[in-house]
Every structure is written in C-alpha cells, then in structure tokens.
Write a protein that holds these residues in place. Structure first.
Motif, PDB file in Angstrom:
ATOM      1  N   MET A  15      46.343 -85.229 -26.745  1.00  0.00           N
ATOM      2  CA  MET A  15      46.987 -86.469 -27.169  1.00  0.00           C
ATOM      3  C   MET A  15      48.172 -86.764 -26.259  1.00  0.00           C
ATOM      4  O   MET A  15      48.813 -85.850 -25.741  1.00  0.00           O
ATOM      5  CB  MET A  15      47.472 -86.363 -28.620  1.00  0.00           C
ATOM      6  N   THR A  66      41.352 -97.170 -28.888  1.00  0.00           N
ATOM      7  CA  THR A  66      41.786 -98.394 -29.566  1.00  0.00           C
ATOM      8  C   THR A  66      40.616 -99.105 -30.232  1.00  0.00           C
ATOM      9  O   THR A  66      40.817 -99.867 -31.174  1.00  0.00           O
ATOM     10  CB  THR A  66      42.462 -99.354 -28.575  1.00  0.00           C
ATOM     11  N   SER A 100      34.996 -85.340 -33.805  1.00  0.00           N
ATOM     12  CA  SER A 100      36.253 -85.615 -34.510  1.00  0.00           C
ATOM     13  C   SER A 100      37.449 -85.162 -33.690  1.00  0.00           C
ATOM     14  O   SER A 100      38.455 -85.882 -33.575  1.00  0.00           O
ATOM     15  CB  SER A 100      36.251 -84.910 -35.874  1.00  0.00           C
ATOM     16  N   TRP A 109      34.119 -96.821 -28.390  1.00  0.00           N
ATOM     17  CA  TRP A 109      34.337 -95.501 -27.788  1.00  0.00           C
ATOM     18  C   TRP A 109      33.308 -94.495 -28.300  1.00  0.00           C
ATOM     19  O   TRP A 109      32.794 -93.680 -27.526  1.00  0.00           O
ATOM     20  CB  TRP A 109      35.752 -95.015 -28.102  1.00  0.00           C
ATOM     21  N   ILE A 111      37.384 -97.703 -31.857  1.00  0.00           N
ATOM     22  CA  ILE A 111      36.688 -96.461 -32.193  1.00  0.00           C
ATOM     23  C   ILE A 111      35.170 -96.624 -32.139  1.00  0.00           C
ATOM     24  O   ILE A 111      34.457 -95.701 -31.750  1.00  0.00           O
ATOM     25  CB  ILE A 111      37.138 -95.945 -33.593  1.00  0.00           C
ATOM     26  N   ALA A 168      37.935 -87.607 -30.780  1.00  0.00           N
ATOM     27  CA  ALA A 168      38.502 -88.879 -31.215  1.00  0.00           C
ATOM     28  C   ALA A 168      39.996 -88.754 -31.500  1.00  0.00           C
ATOM     29  O   ALA A 168      40.785 -89.642 -31.159  1.00  0.00           O
ATOM     30  CB  ALA A 168      37.772 -89.381 -32.450  1.00  0.00           C
ATOM     31  N   ILE A 169      40.406 -87.645 -32.097  1.00  0.00           N
ATOM     32  CA  ILE A 169      41.821 -87.436 -32.402  1.00  0.00           C
ATOM     33  C   ILE A 169      42.627 -87.281 -31.121  1.00  0.00           C
ATOM     34  O   ILE A 169      43.712 -87.845 -30.984  1.00  0.00           O
ATOM     35  CB  ILE A 169      41.988 -86.197 -33.307  1.00  0.00           C
ATOM     36  N   ARG A 170      42.085 -86.533 -30.150  1.00  0.00           N
ATOM     37  CA  ARG A 170      42.809 -86.357 -28.880  1.00  0.00           C
ATOM     38  C   ARG A 170      42.891 -87.658 -28.094  1.00  0.00           C
ATOM     39  O   ARG A 170      43.913 -87.965 -27.489  1.00  0.00           O
ATOM     40  CB  ARG A 170      42.106 -85.296 -28.008  1.00  0.00           C
ATOM     41  N   THR A 171      41.819 -88.436 -28.101  1.00  0.00           N
ATOM     42  CA  THR A 171      41.738 -89.619 -27.251  1.00  0.00           C
ATOM     43  C   THR A 171      42.397 -90.840 -27.881  1.00  0.00           C
ATOM     44  O   THR A 171      42.912 -91.716 -27.181  1.00  0.00           O
ATOM     45  CB  THR A 171      40.259 -89.922 -26.915  1.00  0.00           C
ATOM     46  N   GLN A 172      42.401 -90.919 -29.226  1.00  0.00           N
ATOM     47  CA  GLN A 172      43.001 -92.054 -29.924  1.00  0.00           C
ATOM     48  C   GLN A 172      42.495 -93.391 -29.381  1.00  0.00           C
ATOM     49  O   GLN A 172      43.285 -94.242 -28.950  1.00  0.00           O
ATOM     50  CB  GLN A 172      44.528 -91.986 -29.824  1.00  0.00           C
ATOM     51  N   LYS A 229      40.103 -87.379 -23.678  1.00  0.00           N
ATOM     52  CA  LYS A 229      41.348 -86.902 -23.085  1.00  0.00           C
ATOM     53  C   LYS A 229      41.485 -85.394 -23.275  1.00  0.00           C
ATOM     54  O   LYS A 229      40.946 -84.813 -24.214  1.00  0.00           O
ATOM     55  CB  LYS A 229      42.554 -87.595 -23.726  1.00  0.00           C
TER      56      LYS A 229
END
Length: 221
Positions: A61, A36, A27, A41, A38, A30-34, A58
């Motif tokens: 963010m 496109t 989680s 990824w 999901i 996913a929040i850091r990488t954002q 990443k």
C-alpha cells in the motif's frame, strides 16, 4: 414458507480446492493496490492470471504523493506495476500500454499527455515511455532521475537505490534531449564527473547521492 428453489446440503456443494487461496490472494492484492475502479481492476487481475501474465498488483500500500505537479492518477506503485508488465519486452505498442493504463483507471488525458510529450507513435521503447511518465510525478529532471533509481534498483527499500551507470546515462541523455535547454557541454561535464569520481569505484553503479553531491555539476540549468 415453501419456496421453489432447490435446497442443497453442504455435502452436495463441491468447492474447488484452489478456490479459497485464489480468493485470499485476490483480497490481499486488492487491499495492497487500492484500485479506484474495483470492478475494472478485478477483471484485469483475473485476465492476467488466466493468461499467465503479471497481474496489476502493487508491492505494498502507498500513500498519495503530495509533491506531484498535478493529480495525474499516477503513483510510483502504479508505475512499478506497469514496469513489471512491460520491462522484459523492450518495445511495446501504444495500444497495449493504453489498455494497461485503463485497467488501472489512470485518466486517459494523462496517457495522452505523456504520448504528446514524448512524441510517441505506434510502437515505443518502454524505457522512454516510463521516464516520461515518471516526470508527471516529479518536481524536475533531477527528481525524475532519483525516482527512476528508486524504481529500478534491486537494493532493498531505504538503501542506496543503485542502478547501472550505463542505464542511468541513457535516461539522463533522453530527458536532457526532451528538455531542450541543457547544453551538450553540461551533459558531458556531469557524465565525466560521475565516471571519474564515483562510477569507477562502484563497479559501474550509480545512486542518487552521487549526482546530488555538492561537487557534481548541475544536471539541469
């Protein structure tokens, strides 16, 4: 209302001890990488974990880059991911780089454009592919070299962004060769100035302020 589904109590359900931490780290990633895409990824993320590879995550963010020539889908954060995945290997097959681009949902036409600019084929030197990709999010050759320093440095964010001068010279000469309009005399003047004025005093390191100095010969016409 009665159902045919089996009923389980909490005592009957066994949750693996590592499962909550796996979900927590996923989680956060996913929040850091954002990403496109999901789903794509996520598949790439868990494939990397399962095979002991570096996952496509990443560091932090990032906001969209407003100075890009076009919307390539590339960002510094995505290039950092790719560099972490490939930098230790030197030479990489184009197919493998393309697969990693697809994992990050970077438009295929942008990958093809980088391949065309660098005239890449088969196996390629990762440093060459990286610097050509960096041109896609840079304003010019000088800006590309600034961003290369920022990506490769071991200095903390906001510091000088130093990298070894020998490494910087290879990037500069390669970019100048691709440009085609930069004379060898101009390249030599730049390298001689930096070597004599700065590098000898900085233990073989260079940072952007050195080649942006008013007395430094222009890197490009």
């Amino acid at each position: 209302m009665a159902t045919n589904e089996p009923y389980y109590t909490s005592e009957q359900i066994c949750i693996p001890s590592e499962f909550p931490d796996i979900l927590l780290q996923f989680s956060k990633a996913a929040i850091r990488t954002q990403p496109t895409d999901i789903v794509a990824w996520s598949a790439a993320y868990f494939r990397a974990l399962a095979s002991g590879q570096i996952p496509p995550v990443k560091d932090r963010m990032e906001m969209p880059v407003s100075t890009q020539k076009i919307d390539t889908g590339l960002t510094m954060g995505l290039l950092k991911i790719l560099h972490r995945q490939f930098s230790s290997r030197g030479t990489i097959s184009l197919k493998e780089i393309q697969d990693k681009y697809d994992d990050l949902n970077i438009p295929r036409e942008q990958f093809d454009d980088i391949v065309q600019i660098g005239t890449f084929n088969g196996d390629v030197q990762w440093d060459h592919f990286l610097v050509v990709a960096m041109t896609k999010i840079s304003k010019n050759l000088t800006d590309t070299l600034i961003k290369i320093c920022e990506l490769l440095t071991s200095d903390p964010p906001g510091a000088n962004a130093r990298i070894p001068f020998e490494q910087w010279k290879k990037f500069y000469r390669y970019l100048a060769e691709l440009d085609g309009d930069i004379r060898q005399e101009q390249i030599k003047d730049v390298i001689d100035y930096l070597s004599n004025e700065w590098i000898i005093r900085q233990n073989g390191m260079i940072h952007p302020r050195n080649f942006l100095h008013p007395e430094c010969p222009k890197l490009e016409p």
